[in-house]
Design an enzyme around this catalytic site. Structure first.
Site, PDB file in Angstrom:
ATOM      1  N   CYS A 175     -29.109  39.428  42.018  1.00  0.00           N
ATOM      2  CA  CYS A 175     -28.219  38.437  42.638  1.00  0.00           C
ATOM      3  C   CYS A 175     -28.609  37.031  42.204  1.00  0.00           C
ATOM      4  O   CYS A 175     -29.783  36.644  42.290  1.00  0.00           O
ATOM      5  CB  CYS A 175     -28.293  38.562  44.159  1.00  0.00           C
ATOM      6  SG  CYS A 175     -27.342  37.305  45.037  1.00  0.00           S
ATOM      7  N   ASP A 224     -10.778  53.112  41.958  1.00  0.00           N
ATOM      8  CA  ASP A 224     -10.347  52.720  40.608  1.00  0.00           C
ATOM      9  C   ASP A 224      -9.235  51.681  40.560  1.00  0.00           C
ATOM     10  O   ASP A 224      -8.890  51.192  39.486  1.00  0.00           O
ATOM     11  CB  ASP A 224      -9.919  53.973  39.818  1.00  0.00           C
ATOM     12  CG  ASP A 224      -8.874  54.818  40.549  1.00  0.00           C
ATOM     13  OD1 ASP A 224      -8.004  54.239  41.229  1.00  0.00           O
ATOM     14  OD2 ASP A 224      -8.934  56.061  40.434  1.00  0.00           O
ATOM     15  N   THR A 272      -7.030  62.187  38.292  1.00  0.00           N
ATOM     16  CA  THR A 272      -7.526  63.002  37.166  1.00  0.00           C
ATOM     17  C   THR A 272      -6.551  62.961  35.986  1.00  0.00           C
ATOM     18  O   THR A 272      -6.990  62.975  34.836  1.00  0.00           O
ATOM     19  CB  THR A 272      -7.787  64.467  37.586  1.00  0.00           C
ATOM     20  OG1 THR A 272      -6.664  64.951  38.319  1.00  0.00           O
ATOM     21  CG2 THR A 272      -9.020  64.588  38.445  1.00  0.00           C
ATOM     22  N   HIS A 279     -13.438  53.688  50.398  1.00  0.00           N
ATOM     23  CA  HIS A 279     -14.758  53.754  49.767  1.00  0.00           C
ATOM     24  C   HIS A 279     -15.023  52.545  48.869  1.00  0.00           C
ATOM     25  O   HIS A 279     -15.859  52.593  47.970  1.00  0.00           O
ATOM     26  CB  HIS A 279     -14.900  55.075  48.988  1.00  0.00           C
ATOM     27  CG  HIS A 279     -14.900  56.281  49.891  1.00  0.00           C
ATOM     28  ND1 HIS A 279     -14.800  57.568  49.434  1.00  0.00           N
ATOM     29  CD2 HIS A 279     -15.009  56.383  51.240  1.00  0.00           C
ATOM     30  CE1 HIS A 279     -14.812  58.415  50.469  1.00  0.00           C
ATOM     31  NE2 HIS A 279     -14.940  57.719  51.567  1.00  0.00           N
ATOM     32  N   ASN A 286      -3.227  69.864  46.970  1.00  0.00           N
ATOM     33  CA  ASN A 286      -4.569  69.845  46.365  1.00  0.00           C
ATOM     34  C   ASN A 286      -4.774  71.146  45.594  1.00  0.00           C
ATOM     35  O   ASN A 286      -4.299  72.198  46.008  1.00  0.00           O
ATOM     36  CB  ASN A 286      -5.641  69.696  47.455  1.00  0.00           C
ATOM     37  CG  ASN A 286      -7.002  69.352  46.867  1.00  0.00           C
ATOM     38  OD1 ASN A 286      -7.105  68.395  46.091  1.00  0.00           O
ATOM     39  ND2 ASN A 286      -8.021  70.117  47.186  1.00  0.00           N
TER      40      ASN A 286
HETATM   41 ZN   LIG Z   1     -27.862  38.013  47.195  1.00  0.00          ZN
END
Ligand SMILES: [Zn+2]
Length: 251
Positions: free
Chosen positions: A157, A107, A29, A124, A223
């Site tokens: 694609c 990122d 952030t 992720h 956090n």
């Molecule tokens: Zn493909």
């Protein structure tokens, strides 16, 4: 900052040799990339956006895909620079005490900051590539975004005509089992886990805290808001990551 808690955290960091950092949106952030569930998070301010992050919506709706491609063009990560928290993890690696960075972020800022790419596990996925949902053909995202800029609002694609998406994990998509194995192995082998800037509500990423704790490693959580793992942690710090982490790793 509460001094006794910070001192306790510093002692834990000083005594550790195989540190694993589990990082979430809060690490980025400061670099101008909004988080999801924080007070000004993407989904807090626009709950509809969370629905658009579901793979079923993406596959079913050309409109959702067109919006997603526009959002990818404008993503703040393309202009972002690493922050103090990223650099503190580079310092830990320089000291030879960082085993791995397990990140929920897409990122690429840990690598840009200077952590070795082979130590960064992207749970992720990454926004640096696009991928075909049918044939898995991967391309540099910049090349795919060039097609969007050239007028293809939903590029398909070039190999099989399938639907393209960023190489990230949407809701409803399974994580790559090879990546999960690597992360679990790192968490099980650490002697300290730093859980940084994550609400620890998304699994299986959040479960890596259990893996580290079950292996006997203390856990430090930094956090801004409460997490379901605060009771498991040896120390919980709420202060800004960009201030806390450099203070914890300096020798
Ligand atoms: Zn493909």
């Amino acid at each position: 900052m509460t001094v006794p808690e910070l001192d306790h955290a510093r002692r834990l960091v000083d005594g550790a040799a195989r540190i694993v950092a589990l990082t979430g949106a809060g690490v980025s952030t400061d670099s101008g990339i909004p988080d999801f569930r924080g007070p000004r998070g993407v989904w807090t301010t626009n709950p509809a956006a969370e629905k658009l992050s579901h793979i079923d919506e993406y596959v079913a709706s050309r409109e959702v895909r067109e919006q997603s491609w526009q959002a990818r063009l404008d993503h703040p990560a393309w202009w972002a620079r690493p922050g103090a928290a990223h650099l503190a993890l580079v310092e830990l690696e320089r000291q030879g005490r960082l085993s791995a960075v397990l990140t929920q972020n897409i990122d690429g800022l840990h690598q840009m900051a200077g952590n070795s790419p082979d130590r960064v596990v992207e749970l992720h996925g990454t926004m640096a590539d696009s991928i075909c949902l049918s044939c898995d053909d991967r391309r540099d995202m910049h090349d795919t975004l060039d097609r969007v800029r050239a007028g293809e609002s939903d590029p398909d694609c070039e190999i099989c005509g399938g639907i393209l998406k960023s190489a990230t994990i949407s809701f409803g998509q399974a994580l790559d089992p090879v990546v999960v194995d690597r992360a679990q192995e790192a968490a099980a082998g650490c002697d300290l886990m730093l859980a940084l800037g994550s609400s620890l509500t998304v699994h299986p990423a959040a479960g890596l805290v259990d893996v580290a704790a079950a292996a006997g490693a203390p856990v430090i959580i930094v956090n801004a808001s409460e997490t379901p793992y605060d009771d498991v942690a040896a120390v919980v710090l709420r202060e800004p990551l960009g201030e806390v982490l450099p203070a914890l790793v300096s020798r």
